[in-house]
Design an enzyme around this catalytic site. Sequence first.
Site, mmCIF file in Angstrom:
data_model
loop_
_atom_site.group_PDB
_atom_site.id
_atom_site.type_symbol
_atom_site.label_atom_id
_atom_site.label_comp_id
_atom_site.label_asym_id
_atom_site.label_seq_id
_atom_site.Cartn_x
_atom_site.Cartn_y
_atom_site.Cartn_z
ATOM 1 N N HIS A 91 1.102 -7.496 -10.848
ATOM 2 C CA HIS A 91 0.348 -8.453 -10.139
ATOM 3 C C HIS A 91 1.003 -9.780 -10.482
ATOM 4 C CE1 HIS A 91 -2.984 -10.269 -7.740
ATOM 5 N NE2 HIS A 91 -2.889 -9.051 -7.146
ATOM 6 N N GLU A 143 -0.813 2.817 -2.906
ATOM 7 C CA GLU A 143 -2.036 2.237 -3.449
ATOM 8 C C GLU A 143 -3.136 2.341 -2.633
ATOM 9 O OE1 GLU A 143 -1.535 -1.981 -4.297
ATOM 10 O OE2 GLU A 143 0.054 -1.482 -5.610
ATOM 11 N N ASP A 169 4.365 -4.921 1.393
ATOM 12 C CA ASP A 169 3.249 -5.182 2.057
ATOM 13 C C ASP A 169 3.439 -6.171 2.906
ATOM 14 O OD1 ASP A 169 1.718 -3.028 1.299
ATOM 15 O OD2 ASP A 169 0.693 -4.128 -0.246
ATOM 16 N N HIS A 170 4.160 -7.397 2.357
ATOM 17 C CA HIS A 170 4.307 -8.554 2.784
ATOM 18 C C HIS A 170 5.209 -8.656 4.073
ATOM 19 C CE1 HIS A 170 0.883 -10.050 0.934
ATOM 20 N NE2 HIS A 170 1.166 -10.033 -0.268
ATOM 21 N N ARG A 199 -4.670 -0.538 3.003
ATOM 22 C CA ARG A 199 -6.050 -1.407 2.943
ATOM 23 C C ARG A 199 -6.893 -0.718 4.188
ATOM 24 N NH1 ARG A 199 -7.810 -5.669 0.076
ATOM 25 N NH2 ARG A 199 -6.206 -6.415 -1.618
ATOM 26 N N HIS A 236 0.334 -0.805 0.111
ATOM 27 C CA HIS A 236 -1.209 -0.605 -0.110
ATOM 28 C C HIS A 236 -1.962 -0.371 1.357
ATOM 29 C CE1 HIS A 236 -5.143 -2.459 -1.875
ATOM 30 N NE2 HIS A 236 -5.510 -1.559 -1.344
ATOM 31 N N ASN A 258 6.700 -3.858 -3.828
ATOM 32 C CA ASN A 258 5.753 -3.975 -2.957
ATOM 33 C C ASN A 258 6.049 -4.631 -1.611
ATOM 34 O OD1 ASN A 258 3.336 -4.640 -1.405
ATOM 35 N ND2 ASN A 258 2.047 -3.938 -3.232
ATOM 36 N N GLU A 305 -1.679 1.111 -14.576
ATOM 37 C CA GLU A 305 -1.238 0.045 -14.393
ATOM 38 C C GLU A 305 -1.763 -1.071 -14.744
ATOM 39 O OE1 GLU A 305 1.083 -0.351 -10.624
ATOM 40 O OE2 GLU A 305 0.631 -2.361 -10.620
ATOM 41 N N THR A 319 -5.970 -10.565 -2.324
ATOM 42 C CA THR A 319 -5.311 -9.662 -3.075
ATOM 43 C C THR A 319 -6.093 -9.067 -4.183
ATOM 44 O OG1 THR A 319 -3.239 -9.180 -4.235
ATOM 45 C CG2 THR A 319 -4.483 -11.358 -4.624
ATOM 46 N N THR A 320 -5.647 -7.928 -4.530
ATOM 47 C CA THR A 320 -6.373 -7.150 -5.380
ATOM 48 C C THR A 320 -6.827 -8.096 -6.743
ATOM 49 O OG1 THR A 320 -4.933 -5.254 -4.782
ATOM 50 C CG2 THR A 320 -6.544 -4.900 -6.552
ATOM 51 N N ARG A 331 -4.669 -4.633 6.953
ATOM 52 C CA ARG A 331 -4.057 -6.037 7.392
ATOM 53 C C ARG A 331 -2.656 -6.210 7.232
ATOM 54 N NH1 ARG A 331 -6.209 -9.225 1.918
ATOM 55 N NH2 ARG A 331 -8.285 -8.085 2.679
ATOM 56 N N HIS A 332 -2.141 -5.266 6.411
ATOM 57 C CA HIS A 332 -0.562 -5.257 6.453
ATOM 58 C C HIS A 332 -0.023 -3.964 6.822
ATOM 59 C CE1 HIS A 332 -1.773 -4.635 2.350
ATOM 60 N NE2 HIS A 332 -2.120 -6.040 1.986
ATOM 61 N N GLY A 354 5.616 -7.571 -5.833
ATOM 62 C CA GLY A 354 5.616 -7.811 -4.387
ATOM 63 C C GLY A 354 5.671 -8.990 -3.800
#
Length: 238
Positions: free
Chosen positions: A191, A69, A9-10, A45, A43, A7, A150, A99-100, A49-50, A213
């Site tokens: 996660h 995602e 995203d970051h 969102r 993801h 992942n 998942e 986060t989720t 945000r990312h 991630g």
Amino acid sequence: MKRLGVNIDHVATIRNARGGDHPYLLKVARQVISFGADSITVHLREDRRHINDNDLNKLSKAKIPLNLEIACNYKMMNIALKNNPKFVCLVPEKRNELTTEGGLNVIKYFKKIKFIVNKLNSKKIRTSLFINPTIKNINYSKKINASCIEIHTGKISNLIKKRKNYKKELKLIKICANYADSIGIEVHAGHGMDYKTTKILSKIKEINEFNIGHFIIGEAISVGLKNVIKKINKTIKK
Ligand code: PXP
């Protein structure tokens, strides 16, 4: 062979901190695959945000095995259909969470999730549901026609990190992975995972894919600093 999804995203979180385009998301995505990952996860969102729509568009066109995602709503479903990623994972989404935080409520939102999954299935997109490990959730995922689940590994990851007893949660994950596999659902996990949790969970034979991630991106900063500082120093201290 077990698969690794990374992942990224970051990477976008760091980029967004300065509003420019460094680090380059697409370049990082290609590097991640060339270094041995099997897929890229992002993801999109609702608050962007990312990663943003433009990132998704570029990643979709880049012929990278992409796992998108999304929250379980029709707007996101249409974005997924438009971009046509190889895989989609439906996740719950709350605006104020960091986060989720948990798995999907597949019972409460059964009808909506089933509609979205069937739509994605009809476009040959592999569908996955991010769920907490319970037999009931797996039975509902089967009724929904999801190809994969998942398992949310946030709880076990926290227990392991805090050096608390994680055996009960591990047993539950094993039972759920075994049951899902026995009824023809592919099992993934994700996660909060790091080296230690990955080692423990990779012993479960029914888990085919790990989506990791934050730890990978965070650890890459620490491991990669040496090269970057060397290069900068070469320029300023010659
Ligand atoms: N899998 C899913 C479905 C997620 O929502 C997330 C977090 O975005 C991850 C895996 C990766 O979690 P982490 O960043 O904690 O490794």
